[in-house]
Motif scaffolding. Structure first.
Motif, short mmCIF file in Angstrom:
data_model
loop_
_atom_site.label_atom_id
_atom_site.label_comp_id
_atom_site.label_asym_id
_atom_site.label_seq_id
_atom_site.Cartn_x
_atom_site.Cartn_y
_atom_site.Cartn_z
N UNK A 713 11.84 -14.26 -13.98
CA UNK A 713 10.99 -13.62 -14.97
C UNK A 713 9.52 -13.96 -14.89
N UNK A 714 9.11 -14.67 -13.84
CA UNK A 714 7.69 -14.98 -13.72
C UNK A 714 6.95 -13.74 -13.23
N UNK A 715 6.09 -13.21 -14.03
CA UNK A 715 5.35 -11.99 -13.73
C UNK A 715 3.86 -12.26 -13.90
N UNK A 716 3.01 -11.41 -13.29
CA UNK A 716 3.30 -10.21 -12.49
C UNK A 716 3.64 -10.56 -11.04
N UNK A 717 3.66 -9.52 -10.19
CA UNK A 717 4.08 -9.72 -8.80
C UNK A 717 3.04 -10.47 -7.98
N UNK A 718 1.80 -10.53 -8.45
CA UNK A 718 0.74 -11.25 -7.74
C UNK A 718 -0.15 -11.95 -8.75
N UNK A 719 -0.59 -13.14 -8.41
CA UNK A 719 -1.46 -13.88 -9.33
C UNK A 719 -2.82 -13.20 -9.47
N UNK A 720 -3.17 -12.36 -8.53
CA UNK A 720 -4.48 -11.71 -8.57
C UNK A 720 -4.64 -10.84 -9.80
N UNK A 721 -3.52 -10.36 -10.36
CA UNK A 721 -3.59 -9.55 -11.57
C UNK A 721 -2.88 -10.21 -12.74
N UNK A 722 -2.59 -11.51 -12.61
CA UNK A 722 -2.04 -12.25 -13.74
C UNK A 722 -3.13 -12.47 -14.78
N UNK A 723 -2.75 -12.58 -16.03
CA UNK A 723 -3.73 -12.80 -17.10
C UNK A 723 -4.38 -14.17 -16.94
#
Length: 891
Positions: A713-723
């Motif tokens: 459940x760790x989202x999103x798919x890339x840290x580049x668009x993580x909050x």
């Protein structure tokens, strides 16, 4: 939790070369770099300062890319609509020089090819190096929108350049006239004042006698002596000027002198611009080769003579010196003047000489017909835009520098005698002489209809097109969606050394064309120097290739070093040690993640830990509170463009607080079979990856992908668009204060053990007294015992309950630590050793005190020798006092 994850799934060591390329491709394929318009949100936009298409990127470009990528990744993670638009500059003089050097190796010149074929050769160079520069930016991790990349010679910028030129021309702000300009004999073109680098040079001041004439134009035995640094320009003199306020010169004003060798009669005039303190106070006036002389000549109606040609040789105005190189002419004319007895004296003289910024050739000031822009009307609104705060400079001190230059601005010479660049869009009719500027190539003369039109052969100064960069890249003069959304841009980031070359011109041209400032903030970074503070040059052999640094240390290490290098506007030193330290940090990040992932293997429900409550262990509450504080402070620092401080803060948090303290505390519980730290370990690790991502994009993305495999459940798919963590809501000051005391106690015990040389694996007895921290210490007893190697640990209410003799102690803000020495060292042996050292120290004190008490020594010895001996005495006394204290501890 994915059950297939094992402790050895993550590589034992972080290898940047194996992850950087694939991760960048993943970002590209995911479309994460694309600028997306959202009318509901405030956009964040930056236009990349375009590198010159002359070759490979250098460290300055790497610094620019690092700072801008930090800002764009941060804003992207905040959820802002973001655009980082890349571009490349055609670099007129520099690129033409590079291609001409290539031709020279083939035994050709541009004239052998002709203009059209030469420009085609330049385009071949451009196509090759545009892709090279894009690849190098990718190696640096630059997350710009490559679909929007712009070149200053693309159709869009070409249209913007022509539109602006025609507008300025029709409004009388562009004109052609004869003025003194800087000419480079090597590049064979005019230069602007900003393209001339002035260097202090050792030279001579020649004092030359000019014979005075009587009223009948006959020579007399009188002379007026002038001082000059450039005897070769004597042949172009048209007058001698003196300051009217100097009484001794007043009697010769109005007379005539005979110009040596050329034997031309020239008037003696009075002008207040003459510096009476320079040389003799009499000045030779050469309007064709000096800007001050030109202005004096204009005031007195004097003709101007140009004696040096474009290639640096003397022309027919030089009489017997025609055809000579200008510096060879200097030697010959000085010899001729000496032979004629007209050299009164020669003095060494250090003065500033202008050199071409591109090739290093000494420039020649000369009168030339060129195109100019009237700058004062453009500068006024640009000054106001900074004064009223529409544009803010970081750091603010550069605003004063900006105002000084803008308030004293001179007209800008924009024509260049080159073949590569934006050709000046002015056509002259061969039939009727009509001259006009056009955006589109005219088919016939607008006045007489003739088709005999000839375009001006010159091209525009490269900085003319660069000055339009923020709006030309977004589609101006067309009304585009990009222009409406992204202009004005948010931040202009560049080096302080091109504040006038580029930043000021963009402000002026943006206000002129758009009626609005081109950007809200100007971030000026410093220059990178070597470890000894020297400028990086090929001649010194200290240039660092950013790609070689990436190959050796990894991109994240280079970026983190540059990000933490210095405060805005300050130069900083780059060294291998700093790069190694940053590489070690990247490895620390990887190893910390590897530890967490290894402990997650086979565990169910060890996901992202929630906010700690008062029922959670003290250390869990502490690290979550510290994470919250670090996030809030990082955002505050980034909003204030203190990128270096933000990076340092995250370094301290992750390495010192998370790795050195919390992870070590978690190990104590994990070793005892307690899995409760796992959710907090995960939570702080994944939040740290988001916090660090703008600075170290590759290692944080690599860790993020490993965590996604290990944590359901760790989202999103890339840290580049993580909050991006914002913090500010989860502070637990009580937990921070209580654990701070625990840490200080552990640190104090460790220090005492290290000072006494106790075996690191050996447990020792310890007493800790406190009037307010005992509950926290009791709660953390297992941590203190394990991390400080203490057993038994006595927690007592006050210092009275602790041993008084044969102990080592430390007094802390919230506790008093006492360690009985009997359990750590052989007391008799230690007393004997310390007593011997004390005797030696006291002997040294006595010897130095006796020496310094000798008045004869004090009166005869140099002051620095006496001061050195006093320093030795103070050090010896301090050592003796310390040894006495240690002995007292032993009883």
């Amino acid at each position: 939790m994915t059950e297939s994850v094992r402790a050895d799934d993550m590589a034992k060591a972080y290898d940047p070369s194996k992850v950087e390329g694939p991760l960048y491709e993943m970002w590209l394929k995911g479309g994460y770099f694309r600028g997306r318009i959202d009318p509901e949100k405030e956009p964040f936009c930056m236009i990349m300062p375009p590198p010159n298409v002359t070759g490979e990127l250098h460290l300055g470009h790497a610094l620019t890319a690092t700072i801008e990528d930090c800002l764009i990744r941060w804003h992207r993670m905040l959820g802002d609509p973001t655009l980082w638009l890349p571009g490349v500059d055609h670099a007129g003089i520099a690129t033409q020089n590079v291609v001409e050097k290539q031709l020279a190796k083939e035994g050709l010149s541009r004239h052998d090819l002709g203009r059209e074929q030469f420009v085609e050769r330049v385009w071949q160079w451009v196509q090759k190096y545009r892709s090279v520069i894009a690849h190098q930016h990718a190696r640096l991790g630059a997350s710009c929108d490559w679909d929007r990349e712009v070149f200053t010679m693309d159709e869009g910028p070409q249209l913007a350049v022509r539109t602006t030129f025609v507008k300025l021309y029709n409004e009388g702000l562009i004109y052609r006239g004869e003025r003194i300009i800087n000419w480079c004999p090597r590049c064979q073109t005019a230069l602007s004042d900003l393209e001339v680098e002035h260097e202090e040079t050792e030279g001579n001041l020649w004092y030359v006698r000019y014979p005075l004439l009587d009223d009948a134009s006959n020579m007399t035995d009188e002379y007026v002596v002038i001082a000059t640094t450039r005897p070769e320009t004597i042949v172009a003199d048209v007058a001698v000027a003196v300051n009217p306020s100097v009484e001794r010169w007043q009697k010769i004003v109005g007379r005539k002198a005979l110009l040596p060798i050329i034997e031309r009669q020239i008037p003696i005039i009075a002008d207040e611009a003459v510096d009476p303190e320079f040389g003799t106070g009499a000045l030779k006036i050469t309007p064709g080769h000096d800007p001050v002389d030109y202005e004096i000549g204009q005031r007195h109606g004097l003709a101007a003579i140009v004696a040096v040609t474009g290639d640096g040789t003397m022309n027919s105005a030089a009489g017997p010196y025609e055809g000579m190189d200008r510096f060879e002419c200097r030697k010959i004319i000085v010899a001729d003047l000496e032979r004629l007895g007209l050299i009164e004296k020669v003095e060494p003289h250090r003065h500033s000489i202008g050199h071409c910024e591109r090739c290093g050739t000494i420039v020649e000031p000369m009168l030339s017909k060129q195109w100019f822009v009237k700058m004062e009307p453009l500068a006024r609104p640009a000054i106001e835009a900074v004064k009223d705060g529409r544009i803010r400079m970081v750091p603010r001190r550069f605003e004063r520098v900006y105002f000084h230059w803008m308030e004293n601005i001179r007209d800008w010479c924009i024509s260049r005698q080159l073949w590569w660049g934006h050709r000046i869009p002015v056509w002259r009719c061969e039939s009727c002489g009509e001259e006009r500027a056009f955006v589109e190539d005219p088919a016939a003369c607008a006045k007489c209809g003739s088709k005999e039109l000839e375009q001006d052969p010159d091209v525009l100064d490269t900085w003319f097109s660069s000055g339009l960069w923020p709006h030309s890249t977004l589609g101006w003069p067309n009304d585009t969606e990009d222009l409406r959304c992204w202009y004005p841009t948010s931040v202009l980031e560049t080096g302080y050394d091109i504040l006038f070359f580029w930043v000021a011109r963009m402000i002026m041209m943006g206000l002129y064309n758009m009626g609005e400032v081109p950007f809200r903030h100007v971030y000026l970074h410093g220059l990178i120097r070597d470890a000894r503070g020297r400028k990086m040059t090929k001649s010194l052999g200290n240039v660092v290739d950013p790609l070689q640094a990436i190959d050796k240390y990894g991109c994240d290490a280079l970026r983190f070093t540059l990000a933490t290098g210095g405060a805005p506007g300050n130069d900083f030193r780059l060294s291998d040690e700093r790069l190694e330290s940053a590489r070690n940090f990247a490895n620390k990040v990887w190893n910390a993640a590897r530890f967490v992932v290894a402990n997650l293997a086979g565990e169910e429900g060890a996901g992202n830990g929630e906010q700690g409550t008062r029922e959670h262990p003290l250390e869990d509450r502490w690290i979550i509170s510290r994470l919250d504080s670090a996030a809030a402070e990082t955002n505050r620092l980034l909003a204030g463009f203190q990128i270096n401080e933000a990076a340092r803060l995250l370094y301290e948090f992750f390495w010192n607080e998370y790795c050195d303290w919390y992870v070590e505390m978690a190990k104590v519980r994990l070793k005892a079979g307690d899995k409760s730290p796992l959710p907090v370990l995960v939570r702080v690790l994944e939040s740290s990856m988001r916090l660090l991502h703008p600075f170290m994009p590759f290692v944080t993305e690599a860790v993020w992908q490993e965590l996604r495999r290990a944590v359901e459940g760790l989202e999103p798919e890339s840290v580049i668009v993580a909050a991006y963590p914002e913090g500010g809501a989860g502070a637990d000051r009580e937990a921070e204060q209580r654990l701070h005391t625990v840490i200080e106690v552990i640190r104090a015990i460790r220090n005492i053990r290290a000072e006494r040389g106790v075996d690191p694996g050996r447990y020792v007895e310890a007493y800790v007294s406190s009037d307010g921290s005992l509950p926290a210490l009791e709660e953390a007893r297992p941590l203190v015992e394990s991390l400080a190697r203490v057993r038994p640990l006595h927690l007592v209410p006050d210092a009275a309950a602790t041993p008084k003799t044969a102990v080592a102690s430390a007094v802390l803000a919230g506790a008093h630590v006492v360690l009985p020495l009997a359990g750590m060292i052989d007391l008799e042996s230690e007393r004997s050793r310390l007593a011997g050292q004390l005797r030696d120290a006291e002997g040294e004190v006595g010897r130095l005190a006796q020496k310094l008490g000798n008045e004869q020594f004090r009166s005869k010895a140099p002051a620095q020798v006496v001061a050195r001996e006093e320093e030795k005495l103070a050090a010896a006394r301090s050592r003796a006092d310390g040894l006495s204290g240690r002995l007292a501890e032993l009883g």
